[in-house]
Design an enzyme around this catalytic site. Structure first.
Site, PDB file in Angstrom:
ATOM      1  N   ASN A 284       0.870  -1.169   0.000  1.00  0.00           N
ATOM      2  CA  ASN A 284       0.000   0.000   0.000  1.00  0.00           C
ATOM      3  C   ASN A 284       0.913   1.226   0.000  1.00  0.00           C
ATOM      4  O   ASN A 284       1.755   1.385   0.886  1.00  0.00           O
ATOM      5  CB  ASN A 284      -0.872  -0.043   1.257  1.00  0.00           C
ATOM      6  CG  ASN A 284      -1.784   1.165   1.341  1.00  0.00           C
ATOM      7  OD1 ASN A 284      -1.419   2.286   0.958  1.00  0.00           O
ATOM      8  ND2 ASN A 284      -2.975   0.943   1.839  1.00  0.00           N
ATOM      9  N   ALA A 285       0.744   2.078  -0.985  1.00  0.00           N
ATOM     10  CA  ALA A 285       1.673   3.205  -1.160  1.00  0.00           C
ATOM     11  C   ALA A 285       1.686   4.123   0.065  1.00  0.00           C
ATOM     12  O   ALA A 285       2.743   4.650   0.428  1.00  0.00           O
ATOM     13  CB  ALA A 285       1.273   4.004  -2.395  1.00  0.00           C
ATOM     14  N   ASP A 305       1.745   8.532  -9.175  1.00  0.00           N
ATOM     15  CA  ASP A 305       0.660   8.497 -10.166  1.00  0.00           C
ATOM     16  C   ASP A 305      -0.513   7.695  -9.602  1.00  0.00           C
ATOM     17  O   ASP A 305      -0.828   6.598 -10.084  1.00  0.00           O
ATOM     18  CB  ASP A 305       1.165   7.886 -11.479  1.00  0.00           C
ATOM     19  CG  ASP A 305       0.090   7.904 -12.563  1.00  0.00           C
ATOM     20  OD1 ASP A 305      -0.881   8.684 -12.428  1.00  0.00           O
ATOM     21  OD2 ASP A 305       0.227   7.144 -13.541  1.00  0.00           O
ATOM     22  N   CYS A 345      -5.231  12.205 -11.867  1.00  0.00           N
ATOM     23  CA  CYS A 345      -6.117  11.974 -13.013  1.00  0.00           C
ATOM     24  C   CYS A 345      -7.566  12.228 -12.643  1.00  0.00           C
ATOM     25  O   CYS A 345      -8.476  11.825 -13.364  1.00  0.00           O
ATOM     26  CB  CYS A 345      -5.923  10.564 -13.570  1.00  0.00           C
ATOM     27  SG  CYS A 345      -6.210   9.285 -12.352  1.00  0.00           S
TER      28      CYS A 345
HETATM   29  N1  SAH Z   1       1.595   4.853 -13.316  1.00  0.00           N
HETATM   30  C1  SAH Z   1       0.807   3.837 -13.954  1.00  0.00           C
HETATM   31  C2  SAH Z   1      -0.678   3.998 -13.742  1.00  0.00           C
HETATM   32  C3  SAH Z   1      -1.101   4.008 -12.304  1.00  0.00           C
HETATM   33  S1  SAH Z   1      -2.776   3.667 -12.111  1.00  0.00           S
HETATM   34  C4  SAH Z   1       1.098   3.833 -15.455  1.00  0.00           C
HETATM   35  O1  SAH Z   1       1.588   4.828 -15.967  1.00  0.00           O
HETATM   36  O2  SAH Z   1       0.788   2.845 -16.112  1.00  0.00           O
HETATM   37  C5  SAH Z   1      -2.889   3.490 -10.403  1.00  0.00           C
HETATM   38  C6  SAH Z   1      -2.250   2.249  -9.834  1.00  0.00           C
HETATM   39  O3  SAH Z   1      -2.331   2.370  -8.421  1.00  0.00           O
HETATM   40  C7  SAH Z   1      -2.911   0.932 -10.171  1.00  0.00           C
HETATM   41  O4  SAH Z   1      -1.931   0.069 -10.708  1.00  0.00           O
HETATM   42  C8  SAH Z   1      -3.404   0.363  -8.834  1.00  0.00           C
HETATM   43  O5  SAH Z   1      -3.205  -1.028  -8.716  1.00  0.00           O
HETATM   44  C9  SAH Z   1      -2.517   1.083  -7.858  1.00  0.00           C
HETATM   45  N2  SAH Z   1      -3.040   1.334  -6.511  1.00  0.00           N
HETATM   46  C10 SAH Z   1      -4.277   1.719  -6.153  1.00  0.00           C
HETATM   47  N3  SAH Z   1      -4.322   1.953  -4.820  1.00  0.00           N
HETATM   48  C11 SAH Z   1      -3.079   1.730  -4.343  1.00  0.00           C
HETATM   49  C12 SAH Z   1      -2.478   1.816  -3.044  1.00  0.00           C
HETATM   50  N4  SAH Z   1      -3.171   2.228  -1.994  1.00  0.00           N
HETATM   51  N5  SAH Z   1      -1.158   1.537  -2.927  1.00  0.00           N
HETATM   52  C13 SAH Z   1      -0.445   1.146  -4.009  1.00  0.00           C
HETATM   53  N6  SAH Z   1      -0.959   1.039  -5.234  1.00  0.00           N
HETATM   54  C14 SAH Z   1      -2.251   1.328  -5.409  1.00  0.00           C
END
Ligand code: SAH
Length: 401
Positions: A284-285, A305, A345
């Site tokens: 989890n980010a 992102d 986004c």
């Molecule tokens: N940067 C990517 C797109 C990101 S889309 C590109 O350019 O292709 C958002 C991403 O965040 C998705 O892959 C999703 O799995 C991830 N995500 C969603 N919630 C998250 C969280 N809490 N921690 C980590 N990743 C997460």
């Protein structure tokens, strides 16, 4: 009269008439394409998905539109001409959309061919992934059989794909009161391929992954970020490694973080395909950035992102807190002279909300920020000046001292 008859009967006179309020009429006159249900005065017996003539409340014609019986967006304007031949118009719009991409898309065989309202084709998204086309249908009108047939035949003739795949969003179909349908092939039998953008290759599986498989709107931001990337890089919310793999040739180390294991497995296959070393972390980010910023992990380049935190206007406050937390922690983890590439986004987060949030995170982190570039979505996701909803992506490249 069924939806099918109405849509394709070229000179269906009289069409169903939908009357809109003065407010709805003035939106259409000033260039917007939508009229909300609350601005509909009467919709007669217009069937779901039918082509209608829109008039003002006095009956003066304003144009030809697609009608949805369930969406809050009841009217999507196709043309200011109330007597247009709809199938000829759809064919022309497809040709125009393709010509626009020929004029502006460079260095890629994966791009959005049709972007709904922004290409005058409300409710239709078509992405090209090399020799596979992916179709998404988001409204009752585009879902009708004759429109589907027209689309498949025009797209095959003009783009000559090996196959066409439909990606279904079950929630959208439910909202539009359309019968359930599965994602799958609608022409040909190829479902996977390799795409190349900016010289970097990616495996593409047309029936897997989020959105239609890739975040094509970030394509030009990948190469913009790569121009400045250096040292140790961290790509947070990395999905299939779009940013990470573009940064890798310029950086001494790259780490990608995502909470989705399948996304990271695909990212790892992509790293292999490009002969790059990237460390992938499933986390989890928010938790990871909290731990890393507390334990003095330092980087020279950080990409953020995240997914759209503000899906509706009501989510805006919570979303801004989420963006602020991520950006604040990332800023604390950057070495002086590092670069933050920060994206949002969410359409509901305006460019000025976004900049304000960055400024506030900079103050709290006691860092000076210089905005090197403030970018948007790739050119194959066109923005209509009169339709603010077509502009949604923000990507700031920031020099951090
Ligand atoms: N940067 C990517 C797109 C990101 S889309 C590109 O350019 O292709 C958002 C991403 O965040 C998705 O892959 C999703 O799995 C991830 N995500 C969603 N919630 C998250 C969280 N809490 N921690 C980590 N990743 C997460």
């Amino acid at each position: 009269m069924t939806t099918k008859d109405n849509l394709m009967a070229e000179n269906a006179t009289p069409r169903f008439i939908v009357k809109v309020s003065p407010q709805g009429a003035s939106r259409l006159k000033t260039g917007h394409l939508w009229v909300y249900r609350s601005d509909i005065v009467s919709s007669g017996d217009a069937p779901p998905g039918s082509v209608v003539t829109v008039t003002d409340h006095r009956g003066k014609p304003l144009g030809t539109a697609l009608y949805s019986s369930t969406s809050q967006i009841a009217i999507r304007l196709l043309s200011h001409d109330p007597a247009i031949d709809v199938s000829a118009l759809l064919r022309q719009r497809i040709a125009d959309a393709i010509a626009y991409r020929e004029a502006v898309v460079r260095n890629t065989d994966a791009y959005r061919v049709i972007f709904s309202e922004a290409d005058g084709l409300p409710g239709l998204i078509v992405d090209r992934y090399s020799d596979i086309l992916t179709l998404q249908i988001l409204t009752q009108s585009i879902d009708s059989d004759p429109v589907r047939q027209l689309l498949v035949s025009e797209l095959s003739d003009r783009l000559k794909p090996n196959s066409i795949v439909e990606r279904v969003d079950p929630r959208v179909r439910e909202l539009e009161n359309l019968p359930p349908r599965d994602s799958g092939l609608i022409q040909g039998d190829k479902t996977s391929t390799v795409i190349t953008m900016n010289g970097i290759q990616f495996h593409h599986d047309a029936l897997q992954g989020q959105k239609t498989g890739a975040f094509l709107d970030q394509r030009e931001n990948y190469s913009a970020a790569a121009q400045f990337a250096r040292g140790d890089a961290l790509d947070v919310f990395c999905y299939h490694g779009g940013f990470a793999l573009h940064l890798a040739p310029h950086c001494s180390s790259v780490t990608g973080v995502d909470s989705s294991r399948p996304a990271l497995e695909a990212a790892d296959r992509n790293a292999e395909l490009n002969h790059q070393e990237v460390e992938w972390i499933e986390a989890n980010a928010f938790d990871l950035l909290k731990d890393y910023s507390a334990s003095d992990h330092l980087y020279d380049t950080i990409v953020l992102d995240p997914p759209a935190f503000a899906k509706t206007r009501r989510d805006l406050d919570a979303a801004m807190r989420g963006y602020k937390e991520l950006n604040l922690r990332a800023l604390k983890m950057l070495r002086p002279g590092g670069f933050l590439i920060s994206c949002s986004c969410s359409y509901h987060v305006s460019q000025s909300d976004f900049l304000e949030m960055l400024a506030s995170a900079g103050r709290d982190a006691h860092r000076q920020l210089r905005l090197v570039e403030l970018r948007s979505q790739a050119k194959d996701h066109p923005i209509l000046p009169g339709v603010p909803e077509t502009s949604y992506l923000k990507c700031a490249i920031i020099f951090v001292s």
